[in-house]
Design a protein around this motif. Structure first.
Motif, PDB file in Angstrom:
ATOM      1  N   LEU A  94       0.830  -1.195   0.000  1.00  0.00           N
ATOM      2  CA  LEU A  94       0.000   0.000   0.000  1.00  0.00           C
ATOM      3  C   LEU A  94       0.870   1.252   0.000  1.00  0.00           C
TER       4      LEU A  94
ATOM      5  N   THR B 277      -1.510  -3.251 -10.668  1.00  0.00           N
ATOM      6  CA  THR B 277      -1.466  -1.982  -9.937  1.00  0.00           C
ATOM      7  C   THR B 277      -2.843  -1.333  -9.925  1.00  0.00           C
TER       8      THR B 277
ATOM      9  N   LYS C  96      -5.634  -2.025   2.497  1.00  0.00           N
ATOM     10  CA  LYS C  96      -4.488  -2.799   2.997  1.00  0.00           C
ATOM     11  C   LYS C  96      -4.636  -4.271   2.604  1.00  0.00           C
TER      12      LYS C  96
ATOM     13  N   SER D 280      -3.985  -4.775  -1.033  1.00  0.00           N
ATOM     14  CA  SER D 280      -2.570  -4.574  -1.376  1.00  0.00           C
ATOM     15  C   SER D 280      -1.699  -5.797  -1.085  1.00  0.00           C
TER      16      SER D 280
ATOM     17  N   GLN E 285      -0.316  -4.275  -6.036  1.00  0.00           N
ATOM     18  CA  GLN E 285       0.248  -2.987  -5.648  1.00  0.00           C
ATOM     19  C   GLN E 285      -0.890  -1.972  -5.638  1.00  0.00           C
ATOM     20  N   VAL E 286      -1.004  -1.222  -4.537  1.00  0.00           N
ATOM     21  CA  VAL E 286      -2.066  -0.221  -4.423  1.00  0.00           C
ATOM     22  C   VAL E 286      -1.442   1.148  -4.198  1.00  0.00           C
TER      23      VAL E 286
END
Length: 554
Positions: free
Chosen positions: A24, A453, A476, A479, A483-484
């Motif tokens: 995150l 992403t 969270k 992620s 990918q955040v």
């Protein structure tokens, strides 16, 4: 995932390079610091339409570069389809914007187009912004979420092929069902045109051949004079032309060769030249003998070319395409003349195509309905976690006529409070509820999406307190497998970050500059305190920020 984003001359950003990480990644900053510019830059590298006004004042160009690593197999296949190497795990996308309105793109250093960037980005990055939440107000978008969850792409494509075949036949049938007077009128017109073109009997290449022949006839005297001049220069008036001169030279060199062998090759060449010149002279004589001045033939050619030009203008196509046009006319004429027979066949073919399309649509609809129940259940569960404990979400299906997307009209109905009947999203959902509903949808779709992403731009709109904390916890959770990147104004969300970036601006010598930096623990504490307490950061705010970081310490 997105590894590095480099931005140059975009709005108030002169130059900055941001190294992102897995997990995150949160971006915060004061209002106006330039958070939206980061999203604009990512949109540019995704091949989206970008206004030239985004270029920094006083600069002629702007540049954005993005480096991705560990790219997935879907991206690699798309690279190969687009003509690029899909073997490496790293991908570099670049785009240069010009104040003149043009842009240039590169993929792994090779020239590309913005459309190529758009195709690649579908499998690289998914941006969820505030505007996307409002798309939930439009019921026609709801079916797309179900299709994504159901992975019904193959069924949908199969249906669309059947639907396309049906619509083609349906159009032909409608054309065949014109009234009798219209049919007879068209038969009369096409019969005349067909007869006219048949009598003309235009041949492919005919116009070019006639123009060449006309050119020859029109220049008869000039050509005759030039041929005679050429022959005279070769033969001469008293046998003293060029050919004879070469023959004398050849004899001289032959005599020299008898005395010294080194002249044999030149002697032989002159001999060959002499015979070539004699052949040319004889060929010119034949051309002169066959050359004719034929005014009548020239008149015939002019009349024929005039006819071809008139037909070409009348039917609005090049002369060489008139034979093909004549075939099309005759084919349509045959259809109209054989009206009853063709119509019966068209009715049968159209009914068969409609049945095939309906069957494919039914299969697609069954898949959607089955997936919609599970999808709604999962989205509802996610929304309950996001502080909407009493939410009800119902996918409502309405059967419609065959359409490009099948026989379904789908709309999600929502009830946020106990005892309320589920109603359309646009009628009851607030901004905060919309944001959480979209986050719930994205969370559920993340399991079926190949995108590595996910970017959430101000997903916290309209929420605060425990709801914001729940949103952060959900981000969270997402992620862990993706990918955040998240742009936020909420301390509860920022505290959950694995990596926290601060976007800030400063004014130097009358110009505004924006920078992006990765914060350490103390930097995060100060930024959280600013978000909590505003301009004046108190000890209480700092203490609260510290406790939040410790609570969510990874």
């Amino acid at each position: 995932m997105l590894l590095t984003l480099y931005i140059e001359n975009i709005a108030v950003i002169e130059k900055t390079s941001i190294d992102f990480n897995s997990g995150l990644n949160v971006l915060t900053g004061e209002t106006g610091a330039g958070k939206s510019i980061i999203i604009d830059a990512i949109n540019a590298i995704m091949g989206q339409r970008i206004s030239k006004d985004i270029i920094r004042t006083g600069e002629k160009t702007a540049f954005v570069s993005a480096v991705f690593d560990d790219i997935n197999d879907t991206v690699k296949r798309k690279l190969t389809e687009l003509g690029f190497s899909g073997e490496d795990d790293e991908l570099i996308l670049q785009r240069t914007l010009s104040a003149a309105g043009k842009s240039s793109c590169k993929i792994n250093g090779k020239p590309a187009t913005a459309s190529m960037l758009r195709e690649l980005s579908l499998n690289l990055i998914n941006i969820h912004g505030q505007h996307e939440s409002y798309e939930l107000f439009s019921p026609e978008t709801h079916i797309n979420y179900i299709d994504s969850y159901a992975k019904s792409e193959n069924l949908l494509n199969a249906y669309k092929e059947k639907y396309k075949e049906y619509k083609i036949l349906y159009k032909k049938l409608n054309e065949a069902n014109t009234d009798e007077s219209e049919r007879l009128r068209e038969i009369d017109l096409l019969s005349f045109q067909s007869d006219e073109l048949a009598k003309a009997d235009v041949q492919i290449g005919e116009e070019e051949a006639l123009e060449a022949e006309r050119n020859s006839l029109m220049n008869f005297e000039r050509i005759f004079s030039l041929l005679n001049k050429a022959k005279m220069m070769l033969d001469g008036e008293d046998s003293n032309g060029g050919a004879e001169a070469v023959d004398v030279a050849s004899s001289a060199m032959q005599s020299a060769a008898e005395l010294d062998p080194q002249y044999e090759e030149l002697s032989s060449s002159l001999t060959d030249i002499y015979y070539n010149l004699k052949d040319c002279s004889e060929s010119i004589s034949d051309l002169i003998d066959n050359l004719e001045s034929d005014p009548e033939r020239l008149e015939e050619i002019e009349e024929r070319l005039d006819l071809l030009n008139r037909l070409s203008r009348k039917y609005n196509c090049p002369c060489d395409e008139l034979p093909e046009y004549a075939e099309k006319i005759q084919s349509r004429l045959d259809e109209l003349i054989g009206y009853d027979k063709n119509r019966d066949k068209l009715i049968a073919d159209c009914k068969s195509a409609e049945d095939a399309a309906l069957k494919a649509a039914k299969e697609l609809s069954d898949c959607r309905k089955s997936a919609a129940r599970t999808f709604a259940k999962k989205v509802k569960s996610e929304m309950k976690f996001l502080n909407m404990p009493n939410v009800e979400l119902v996918p409502e299906f309405e059967k419609i006529e065959l359409s490009p997307d099948g026989i379904d009209r789908v709309e999600f109905l929502i009830s946020a409070n106990p005892g309320e009947t589920p109603r359309p999203v646009a009628k009851i959902a607030s901004g905060g509820e919309l944001s959480r509903m979209m986050l719930a949808i994205k969370t559920v779709l993340a399991d079926t999406d190949t995108v590595d992403t996910l970017i959430f731009d101000e997903v916290d709109t309209g929420i605060s307190g425990s709801a914001a904390e729940k949103v952060g916890l959900k981000l969270k959770e997402v992620s862990k497998n993706r990918q955040v990147l998240c742009v936020t104004h909420q301390a509860q969300i920022a505290a959950l970050a694995d990596y926290h970036y601060l976007i800030q601006k400063q004014v130097e010598q009358g110009r505004t500059f924006t920078s992006v930096g990765l914060l350490d623990h103390d930097g995060r504490k100060n930024e959280l305190a600013r978000i909590i307490g505003g301009v004046n950061i108190t000890e209480a705010a700092l203490s609260h920020a510290e406790s939040m970081l410790l609570q969510y310490d990874n």
